[in-house]
Motif scaffolding. Sequence first.
Motif, short mmCIF file in Angstrom:
data_model
loop_
_atom_site.label_atom_id
_atom_site.label_comp_id
_atom_site.label_asym_id
_atom_site.label_seq_id
_atom_site.Cartn_x
_atom_site.Cartn_y
_atom_site.Cartn_z
N CYS A 23 1.00 -0.73 -0.17
CA CYS A 23 0.36 0.18 -0.10
C CYS A 23 0.59 1.29 0.08
O CYS A 23 1.76 1.43 0.65
CB CYS A 23 -0.81 -0.51 1.30
N TYR A 24 0.25 2.10 -0.52
CA TYR A 24 1.36 3.32 -1.19
C TYR A 24 -0.07 4.86 -0.67
O TYR A 24 0.40 4.68 0.32
CB TYR A 24 1.98 3.20 -2.11
N GLY A 25 -0.10 5.57 -1.79
CA GLY A 25 -0.51 7.07 -1.25
C GLY A 25 -1.91 6.59 -0.27
O GLY A 25 -2.84 5.00 -0.48
N ILE A 26 -2.25 7.44 0.39
CA ILE A 26 -3.47 7.17 1.17
C ILE A 26 -3.88 8.94 1.46
O ILE A 26 -3.33 9.97 1.19
CB ILE A 26 -2.69 6.54 2.92
N LYS A 62 -13.80 7.70 4.90
CA LYS A 62 -13.34 7.13 3.80
C LYS A 62 -11.61 7.47 3.93
O LYS A 62 -11.42 8.31 3.74
CB LYS A 62 -14.41 6.33 2.99
N LEU A 63 -10.87 5.49 3.35
CA LEU A 63 -9.94 6.56 3.35
C LEU A 63 -9.78 5.33 1.76
O LEU A 63 -10.27 4.90 1.65
CB LEU A 63 -8.91 4.86 4.42
N TYR A 64 -9.29 6.01 1.54
CA TYR A 64 -8.58 6.27 0.22
C TYR A 64 -6.92 5.75 -0.11
O TYR A 64 -6.31 6.29 0.06
CB TYR A 64 -8.87 6.94 -0.90
N VAL A 65 -6.86 5.12 -0.33
CA VAL A 65 -5.81 4.09 -0.42
C VAL A 65 -5.00 3.05 -1.86
O VAL A 65 -6.13 2.26 -2.60
CB VAL A 65 -5.11 2.59 0.52
N VAL A 66 -3.74 3.28 -2.12
CA VAL A 66 -3.51 3.09 -3.25
C VAL A 66 -2.84 1.80 -3.13
O VAL A 66 -2.16 1.95 -2.31
CB VAL A 66 -2.56 3.90 -4.15
N ILE A 67 -3.00 0.88 -3.81
CA ILE A 67 -2.64 -0.61 -3.17
C ILE A 67 -2.16 -0.78 -4.96
O ILE A 67 -2.55 -0.85 -5.66
CB ILE A 67 -3.40 -1.73 -2.92
N GLN A 68 -1.34 -2.21 -4.52
CA GLN A 68 -0.49 -3.09 -5.61
C GLN A 68 -0.40 -4.88 -5.36
O GLN A 68 -0.14 -5.37 -4.78
CB GLN A 68 1.59 -3.11 -5.88
N LYS A 69 -1.37 -5.52 -6.15
CA LYS A 69 -1.97 -6.58 -5.39
C LYS A 69 -0.76 -7.63 -5.89
O LYS A 69 -0.54 -8.04 -5.18
CB LYS A 69 -3.20 -7.31 -6.30
N ASP A 70 0.26 -7.32 -6.35
CA ASP A 70 1.39 -8.08 -6.60
C ASP A 70 2.75 -7.56 -7.60
O ASP A 70 2.58 -6.18 -7.23
CB ASP A 70 1.45 -9.35 -8.22
N ASP A 71 3.46 -8.30 -7.90
CA ASP A 71 5.28 -7.25 -8.20
C ASP A 71 4.80 -6.43 -9.32
O ASP A 71 6.04 -5.98 -9.39
CB ASP A 71 5.80 -7.86 -7.73
N SER A 72 3.97 -7.45 -9.82
CA SER A 72 3.66 -6.27 -11.75
C SER A 72 3.36 -4.99 -11.39
O SER A 72 2.73 -4.45 -10.59
CB SER A 72 2.39 -6.96 -12.03
N GLU A 73 4.41 -4.10 -12.31
CA GLU A 73 4.06 -2.41 -12.22
C GLU A 73 2.66 -2.19 -13.09
O GLU A 73 1.98 -1.10 -12.96
CB GLU A 73 4.81 -2.11 -13.32
#
Length: 302
Positions: free
Chosen positions: A141-144, A150-161
């Motif tokens: 998880c990165y930007g929040i 509500k919380l808005y969060v950028v997530i990356q589901k795996d190592d893929s860009e």
Amino acid sequence: MLKFSAAEDTSEDKSSAKDIERSSDDASRSADHAIICQAPGEGACEITGCVVLNPKIIVVADRWNMSLKVLSTDASNPEVISCLKLECSPFDLTLTPGNKIAVTVPEERKIVFASIQKEELSLCKTPGKEKKDGFNLHYMCYGINYSEQKLYVVIQKDDSEENYQLLILKVADGSTLKSLPMQQYRGLRYLAICHDKIYMTSDSGTLRFKKRTEDIKIVEKDRFSYGIIEVDGDIIVCNKSRNSIHTVSRSSKLAYFSGRRELLAIPKPLALCYCPDTKRLFVSQSRECGGRANVLTVRQMK
């Protein structure tokens, strides 16, 4: 918890605070001053997130030193007041109700919460729970950002860009309200919320997402955009490729240079925050900038 009365530089970077401030001024067109982020005995910093708690205090996430820090904004003594060491590196943070600070910790794949009392940070109970273990997201998880319970969060589901998502959580208990795929965009990082729109930075440029229609559009194609905030309806972006802090808005109220949308020329800007009471903008820089990564540059806005 570490607390400091003076900011001493004992790392390999021997630049004095005055030297760093002077070089920051030269690079950023007469920025007002620089706030020291490096605590005694620490190595070089990289401030990937920052938030204004009040006109006198900023809280920052120092990714390289795996810590959250309380900084004084006092121009006569701009330094680290206290420091909370974490087990893993934090990335971004945002204020939530009750002056709790929500912090993304990518390696732990969770959001943790901290509070501040008497200028000292400590981990606190997670909303809706009796523990301090945070909201487990199961993904990096990165930007929040926080808005309307509500919380808005950028997530990356795996190592893929190419496998990023925008996650919307209920701040009261961390339950997922919505998950929106963003596979067509690379390197999603930070986000800002302005009314019914969400702006996100990425390697593809600055994106605008409309909540109601879920329409996504690239509103600025400058690559390698990083920190982003909303100020009085203006969207302000850090862009490392342009070495610039500038507005995405076409008719910005904050435009500093006549006829231009650039607010601050600064090498490799990374994260930023704004104090509406003092009208000051605070900007961190990447470790690519050497000693300037150890301070926040301050710009007095008109």
